[in-house]
Design an enzyme around this catalytic site. Structure first.
Site, short mmCIF file in Angstrom:
data_model
loop_
_atom_site.label_atom_id
_atom_site.label_comp_id
_atom_site.label_asym_id
_atom_site.label_seq_id
_atom_site.Cartn_x
_atom_site.Cartn_y
_atom_site.Cartn_z
N PRO A 82 0.82 -1.21 0.00
CA PRO A 82 0.00 0.00 0.00
C PRO A 82 0.85 1.25 0.00
CG PRO A 82 0.07 -0.95 2.20
CD PRO A 82 0.78 -1.91 1.30
N ALA A 84 0.50 5.67 -1.00
CA ALA A 84 -0.49 6.73 -1.18
C ALA A 84 -0.28 7.51 -2.47
CB ALA A 84 -0.43 7.69 0.01
N SER A 111 -4.27 1.42 -0.69
CA SER A 111 -4.05 2.34 0.41
C SER A 111 -5.34 3.06 0.80
CB SER A 111 -3.00 3.38 0.01
OG SER A 111 -2.88 4.40 0.99
N TYR A 133 -5.72 2.68 8.25
CA TYR A 133 -5.18 3.38 9.41
C TYR A 133 -6.29 3.41 10.48
CZ TYR A 133 -1.18 5.25 6.78
OH TYR A 133 -0.02 5.38 6.06
N THR A 159 -2.38 -0.83 9.51
CA THR A 159 -1.09 -0.21 9.80
C THR A 159 -1.04 0.16 11.28
OG1 THR A 159 -0.81 0.62 7.56
CG2 THR A 159 0.41 1.75 9.30
N ARG A 168 8.97 14.00 7.99
CA ARG A 168 9.62 13.80 6.69
C ARG A 168 10.13 15.15 6.19
NH1 ARG A 168 4.51 10.07 4.87
NH2 ARG A 168 4.71 8.64 6.64
N LYS A 223 0.31 -4.60 9.99
CA LYS A 223 1.48 -4.13 9.25
C LYS A 223 2.26 -3.14 10.12
CE LYS A 223 2.74 -1.68 4.98
NZ LYS A 223 3.31 -0.46 5.59
N SER A 245 7.47 -4.56 8.92
CA SER A 245 7.56 -3.31 8.16
C SER A 245 7.98 -2.18 9.07
CB SER A 245 6.21 -3.00 7.51
OG SER A 245 6.23 -1.74 6.85
N HIS A 247 7.50 0.93 7.66
CA HIS A 247 6.85 1.98 6.88
C HIS A 247 7.80 2.56 5.83
CE1 HIS A 247 2.85 4.05 7.46
NE2 HIS A 247 3.33 4.74 6.46
N ARG A 250 9.67 5.71 6.77
CA ARG A 250 8.96 6.98 6.69
C ARG A 250 8.34 7.42 8.03
NH1 ARG A 250 7.72 8.63 1.55
NH2 ARG A 250 5.59 9.34 1.94
N GLY A 279 10.13 -3.45 2.40
CA GLY A 279 11.23 -2.55 2.68
C GLY A 279 12.54 -2.92 2.03
N ARG A 302 7.87 1.34 -3.37
CA ARG A 302 8.46 2.37 -4.22
C ARG A 302 8.67 1.90 -5.65
NH1 ARG A 302 10.86 3.52 0.85
NH2 ARG A 302 10.50 5.67 1.56
#
Length: 353
Positions: A82, A84, A111, A133, A159, A168, A223, A245, A247, A250, A279, A302
């Protein structure tokens, strides 16, 4: 399919093609991590520390990459993680990604912050799970869960590593704090059609699992599990799977790489439920290593976004096909016919002399 010289022979090439096409602000949103981005780098570095010890004369013949996962037959142990805001990468957004995942015969995890409605994504015809979420408003959570299940999502991926937003700094430097005009998080609509803000819930506890069980009968995965004690608690609370995970680096910088956390989580679970990991996976060999260390399957995030930016549906399919072909080749070269036959003895942390 875009020409290979445009999209690339490997995922690094695809990333370069995506970077050429993306707004630099949006590239940094997709590429960036929290803090100094130590964890972001560590996820990939963890794979670079592993080496293979192949077996020979194993008569692998034609390999079979298919696995069965929570009631779904999947073409390979590589799922779409997932992520965004896919419309920042391509006008068709998550619909294009879903078409590619369906064509490749794998699962896409939609997501909660998707920029296309889950119903449109489901129309692509593939197997979907839905990422959630936990929200402080139970009525809103109920609406989202029931909508996702009604659209055909076959599992909830909750998550649990995000009680607050990570910091970030790439996004802060750009002032990127919201979607451009004309885009919204379509799955954040409440029962009245109003788009809610994506919210982190610092009050969520293990009671959340029981709450979600009362809302739906689909499998529930957690997750963001890194600590083996949380993996044991996940088993005790009756979840159907865990995803190791951080994330994608992030949320909390300085967190251990997921591959390094994986073996202890696998040991804590003891085969009682599937353990997935995400990851830093960039090659089929990385998938092989993760599975040899106990993962049931992996998720990639990614690289899918890179493929989407570089070539829409065809670009995402290219990414998935690269991973499938690379994994198939790697299995043959280590002497294994099926992913389920991989074992820790094929992997070492000692560099070849």
């Amino acid at each position: 399919m875009p020409a290979l010289d445009e999209v690339g022979l490997n995922l690094a090439d695809v990333a370069a093609a995506a970077r050429r096409r993306l707004d630099p602000v949006h590239w940094d949103f997709f590429a960036g991590g929290a803090g100094d981005e130590r964890t972001l780098r560590a996820n990939e570095a963890a794979f670079a520390r592993r080496w293979l010890l192949p077996r020979v004369l194993r008569a692998t013949g034609d390999r079979d990459l298919r696995i069965s996962l929570l009631g779904s037959e999947v073409s390979m142990p590589v799922l779409v993680a997932p992520t965004a805001f896919h419309r920042l990468a391509h006008p068709d957004g998550e619909v294009a990604t879903a078409r590619a995942a369906a064509g490749a015969g794998t699962v896409m995890v939609v997501s909660m912050a998707a920029t296309r409605p889950v119903e449109q994504i489901a129309a692509a015809g593939g197997t979907l799970w839905f990422q959630l979420y936990p929200h402080t408003d139970l009525e809103f959570t109920t609406t989202v869960v029931r909508r996702a299940v009604a659209a055909g999502c076959r599992a909830l991926v909750v998550t649990v590593d995000s009680p607050v937003f990570g910091r970030r700094e790439r996004d802060l430097r750009h002032g990127f704090v919201d979607l451009p005009p004309g885009m919204v998080c379509e799955n954040m609509r409440d029962a009245n059609g109003r788009v809610r803000d994506v919210e982190m819930n610092a009050r969520a506890s293990w009671e959340l699992v029981a709450v979600l069980r009362r809302l739906t009968t689909v499998p529930i995965l957690l997750k963001g599990v890194l600590h083996p004690e949380d993996a044991r608690l996940a088993v005790e609370h009756g979840v159907d799977g865990v995803v190791v995970s951080n994330h994608g680096g992030r949320q909390l910088d300085g967190v251990t790489a997921t591959l390094d956390a994986l073996p202890a989580v696998v040991a804590a679970v003891g085969g009682r439920l599937p353990v997935l990991v995400d990851g830093g996976l960039r090659r089929g060999v990385d998938v092989l290593v993760a599975m040899a260390l106990g993962a049931t399957a992996v998720l990639v995030g990614r690289p899918v976004l890179w493929g989407l930016a570089a070539g829409g549906t065809a670009g995402v399919r290219h990414v998935l096909d690269l991973l499938h072909a690379d994994l198939d080749r790697a299995l043959a070269l280590v002497g294994v016919a099926r992913p389920g036959d991989l074992c820790p003895g094929l992997v070492t942390t000692g560099a070849p002399a």
